[in-house]
Design an enzyme around this catalytic site. Structure first.
Site, PDB file in Angstrom:
ATOM      1  N   ASP A  13       7.898   3.334  -0.681  1.00 59.14           N
ATOM      2  CA  ASP A  13       8.782   4.167  -1.505  1.00 59.14           C
ATOM      3  C   ASP A  13       9.797   4.950  -0.683  1.00 59.14           C
ATOM      4  OD1 ASP A  13       6.579   5.817  -0.511  1.00 59.14           O
ATOM      5  OD2 ASP A  13       7.398   7.409  -1.776  1.00 59.14           O
ATOM      6  N   ASP A  57       0.867   6.835   0.511  1.00 60.73           N
ATOM      7  CA  ASP A  57       1.347   7.974  -0.293  1.00 60.73           C
ATOM      8  C   ASP A  57       2.656   7.620  -0.985  1.00 60.73           C
ATOM      9  OD1 ASP A  57      -0.728   9.852   0.507  1.00 60.73           O
ATOM     10  OD2 ASP A  57       0.225   9.806   2.472  1.00 60.73           O
ATOM     11  N   ASP A 100       2.561   0.720   1.745  1.00 56.88           N
ATOM     12  CA  ASP A 100       2.507   2.116   2.127  1.00 56.88           C
ATOM     13  C   ASP A 100       1.425   2.768   1.258  1.00 56.88           C
ATOM     14  OD1 ASP A 100       3.388   4.670   3.183  1.00 56.88           O
ATOM     15  OD2 ASP A 100       4.441   4.957   1.281  1.00 56.88           O
TER      16      ASP A 100
END
Length: 222
Positions: A171, A15, A13
């Site tokens: 996250d 961001d 991922d």
């Protein structure tokens, strides 16, 4: 657990995983708030919402909307964010060392994000990742986005790897849901952005890491 070497392919991922983009996002929403005569929103208040996307960040910045964010505000957010892109945020501490360790071991890596592809691509050269990342899939690259497994499956195929040879690192819960749906091993980046009620232990990832430095150990990977 694996032992001795890194996964052959790691998909990340963006961001909250590779990139601490919260400062860029804060600059964006605070320009929007200033235009409406509102005071700045503290970075700490916005940070937990960053991995949830433009709509969630706009809702957090303007709680008076009650979560009902009009489409024109999303477009305004993306336009302003395009101007603030890369001006304030940077890769998280330890990310460059971790990526270099993967590359030194002969592993390849790529990015699968829900950020619009044009915004993600605009960041790549400033981060020095344009030639290093083997694939970049944005939230609008394909017909589906995370938590649908298609972006991960497409990225693995584009890089020439079987799903079994890949690990996805993210996250947010939808990152882990996408990986599980794709049949891909997953790892939670605990250094990223989470709301207070989020509990990564319930996401059923294959592994978790507290810091990017932890991933310098091949045995930390699933």
């Amino acid at each position: 657990m694996r032992s001795g070497c890194f996964p052959r392919c790691v998909l990340f991922d963006l961001d909250g995983t590779l990139l601490d983009s919260a400062p860029d996002m804060a600059a964006t929403v605070n320009r929007m708030r200033a235009a409406r005569g509102a005071p700045p929103m503290p970075l700490a208040e916005l940070r937990p919402h960053v991995s949830k996307g433009a709509r969630a960040m706009s809702a957090a910045a303007f709680p008076e909307l009650g979560g009902e964010v009009p489409a024109e505000m999303i477009q305004e957010f993306l336009a302003v964010y395009g101007e603030e892109l890369g001006r304030h945020g940077n890769a998280f501490d330890g990310i460059e060392a971790m990526l270099s360790a993967l590359e030194a071991d002969g592993a390849r890596w790529g990015i699968v994000t829900n950020k619009p592809e044009y915004l993600a691509r605009n960041l790549m050269s400033s981060l020095g990742w344009e030639q290093r990342s083997g694939v970049l899939i944005g939230g609008d690259t394909l017909a589906e986005r995370k938590p649908h497994p298609l972006p991960l499956l497409h990225a693995a195929e584009a890089m020439g790897f079987a799903v079994a040879d890949c690990v996805y690192v993210g996250d947010d819960e939808r990152d882990i849901l996408a990986a599980r749906a794709a049949g891909m091993r997953s790892l939670v980046a605990l250094w990223g952005y989470r709301l207070q009620h989020d509990d990564p232990l319930t996401w059923q990832a294959d592994a978790m890491a507290a810091t990017p430095a932890d991933l310098l150990d091949p045995d930390a990977w699933p």
